[in-house]
Design a protein around this motif. Structure first.
Motif, short mmCIF file in Angstrom:
data_model
loop_
_atom_site.label_atom_id
_atom_site.label_comp_id
_atom_site.label_asym_id
_atom_site.label_seq_id
_atom_site.Cartn_x
_atom_site.Cartn_y
_atom_site.Cartn_z
N GLY A 85 0.81 -1.21 0.00
CA GLY A 85 0.00 0.00 0.00
C GLY A 85 0.84 1.26 0.00
O GLY A 85 2.07 1.22 0.02
N ASP A 86 0.14 2.38 0.00
CA ASP A 86 0.79 3.69 -0.08
C ASP A 86 1.17 4.26 1.28
O ASP A 86 2.14 5.00 1.39
N LYS A 87 0.41 3.91 2.33
CA LYS A 87 0.56 4.60 3.60
C LYS A 87 1.79 4.16 4.40
O LYS A 87 2.47 4.97 5.00
N TYR A 88 2.05 2.86 4.45
CA TYR A 88 3.16 2.34 5.25
C TYR A 88 4.01 1.42 4.39
O TYR A 88 3.55 0.88 3.39
N LYS A 89 5.21 1.19 4.80
CA LYS A 89 6.05 0.21 4.13
C LYS A 89 5.68 -1.16 4.71
O LYS A 89 5.67 -1.35 5.91
N GLN A 90 5.37 -2.09 3.86
CA GLN A 90 4.96 -3.42 4.31
C GLN A 90 6.14 -4.39 4.23
O GLN A 90 6.26 -5.17 3.29
N TRP A 91 7.00 -4.32 5.22
CA TRP A 91 8.16 -5.21 5.25
C TRP A 91 7.71 -6.66 5.35
O TRP A 91 8.34 -7.55 4.78
N ASN A 92 6.62 -6.88 6.09
CA ASN A 92 6.09 -8.24 6.22
C ASN A 92 5.66 -8.79 4.85
O ASN A 92 5.86 -9.97 4.56
N ALA A 93 5.08 -7.94 4.01
CA ALA A 93 4.66 -8.39 2.69
C ALA A 93 5.87 -8.76 1.84
O ALA A 93 5.86 -9.76 1.11
N ALA A 94 6.94 -7.97 1.93
CA ALA A 94 8.16 -8.28 1.18
C ALA A 94 8.73 -9.62 1.67
O ALA A 94 9.20 -10.43 0.86
N GLY A 112 0.62 0.24 -6.61
CA GLY A 112 0.58 1.34 -7.56
C GLY A 112 1.88 1.50 -8.32
O GLY A 112 2.92 0.94 -7.96
N GLU A 113 1.78 2.28 -9.37
CA GLU A 113 2.91 2.54 -10.26
C GLU A 113 4.04 3.29 -9.56
O GLU A 113 5.21 3.17 -9.93
N ASP A 114 3.70 4.05 -8.52
CA ASP A 114 4.68 4.90 -7.86
C ASP A 114 5.74 4.14 -7.06
O ASP A 114 6.75 4.72 -6.66
N ILE A 115 5.54 2.85 -6.83
CA ILE A 115 6.54 2.09 -6.07
C ILE A 115 7.13 0.93 -6.90
O ILE A 115 7.61 -0.06 -6.34
N GLU A 121 12.80 -6.11 -7.38
CA GLU A 121 13.17 -7.50 -7.14
C GLU A 121 11.95 -8.34 -6.78
O GLU A 121 11.82 -9.48 -7.22
N VAL A 122 11.07 -7.77 -5.97
CA VAL A 122 9.85 -8.48 -5.58
C VAL A 122 8.99 -8.73 -6.81
O VAL A 122 8.49 -9.84 -7.04
N ASP A 123 8.82 -7.71 -7.65
CA ASP A 123 8.05 -7.86 -8.89
C ASP A 123 8.75 -8.79 -9.87
O ASP A 123 8.09 -9.50 -10.63
N TRP A 129 1.94 -8.53 -12.02
CA TRP A 129 1.80 -7.31 -11.23
C TRP A 129 0.45 -6.71 -11.59
O TRP A 129 0.18 -6.43 -12.76
N ALA A 130 -0.39 -6.51 -10.57
CA ALA A 130 -1.70 -5.88 -10.76
C ALA A 130 -1.70 -4.55 -10.03
O ALA A 130 -1.01 -4.38 -9.02
N GLN A 131 -2.49 -3.62 -10.54
CA GLN A 131 -2.59 -2.31 -9.90
C GLN A 131 -3.90 -2.13 -9.15
O GLN A 131 -4.02 -1.19 -8.36
N THR A 132 -4.89 -3.00 -9.41
CA THR A 132 -6.20 -2.88 -8.75
C THR A 132 -6.69 -4.25 -8.31
O THR A 132 -6.35 -5.27 -8.93
N PRO A 133 -7.53 -4.29 -7.28
CA PRO A 133 -8.15 -5.56 -6.90
C PRO A 133 -8.96 -6.18 -8.04
O PRO A 133 -9.00 -7.40 -8.18
#
Length: 147
Positions: A85-94, A112-115, A121-123, A129-133
């Motif tokens: 997401g945009d609000k926080y860095k999701q280290w757990n997701a990585a 989103g495209e901004d990150i 590397e994750v992508d 890679w999807a941008q929307t649900p």
């Protein structure tokens, strides 16, 4: 085709509900699982093992208890959706994405495209890679379609 899908990452928006609702509306045969998404409950997961005066050790215990759930669900899933997401860095997701990659579990990133750059590397190890649900739901529909 039936799928077991693990939903990982950001907990501050309703992306999980959007994906589950979209799959339900299409009648997709998918079982969804996830980490604990209540932030306070997740932070307190290790409290049953004893109080800690140092926040590091409280987080350490809770991370390990949460990892029991996440590792088990990732090992059991057919595919994972990893949301950044945009609000926080999701280290757990990585971390979950890396674990999927190490196990050879296919995963789809959702962000989103901004990150794009910080997640290259994750992508790079992701199957999509999807941008929307909605895009995720379309991918799941395609994956589960009987040819």
């Amino acid at each position: 085709m039936s799928l077991n899908v693990f939903l990982s990452g950001e907990i501050h928006t309703d992306w999980r509900q959007q994906i589950m609702q979209g799959a339900r509306e299409l009648g997709l045969d998918i079982t969804f699982s996830s980490a604990v998404t209540d932030h306070d409950s997740s932070d307190a997961a290790g409290d049953v093992l004893g109080a800690e005066s140092n926040p590091f050790w409280r987080d350490h215990k809770s991370a390990k208890v949460n990892a029991i759930r996440c590792k088990t669900l990732i090992e059991q899933c057919d595919v994972a959706i990893i949301r950044f997401g945009d609000k926080y860095k999701q280290w757990n997701a990585a971390f979950d994405a890396g674990y999927c990659a190490a196990l050879g579990k296919p995963y789809i990133t959702l962000h989103g495209e901004d990150i794009i750059h910080p997640l290259k590397e994750v992508d790079g190890a992701a199957m999509a890679w999807a941008q929307t649900p909605d895009q995720v739901v379309e991918l799941l529909q395609y994956i589960t379609r009987n040819a």
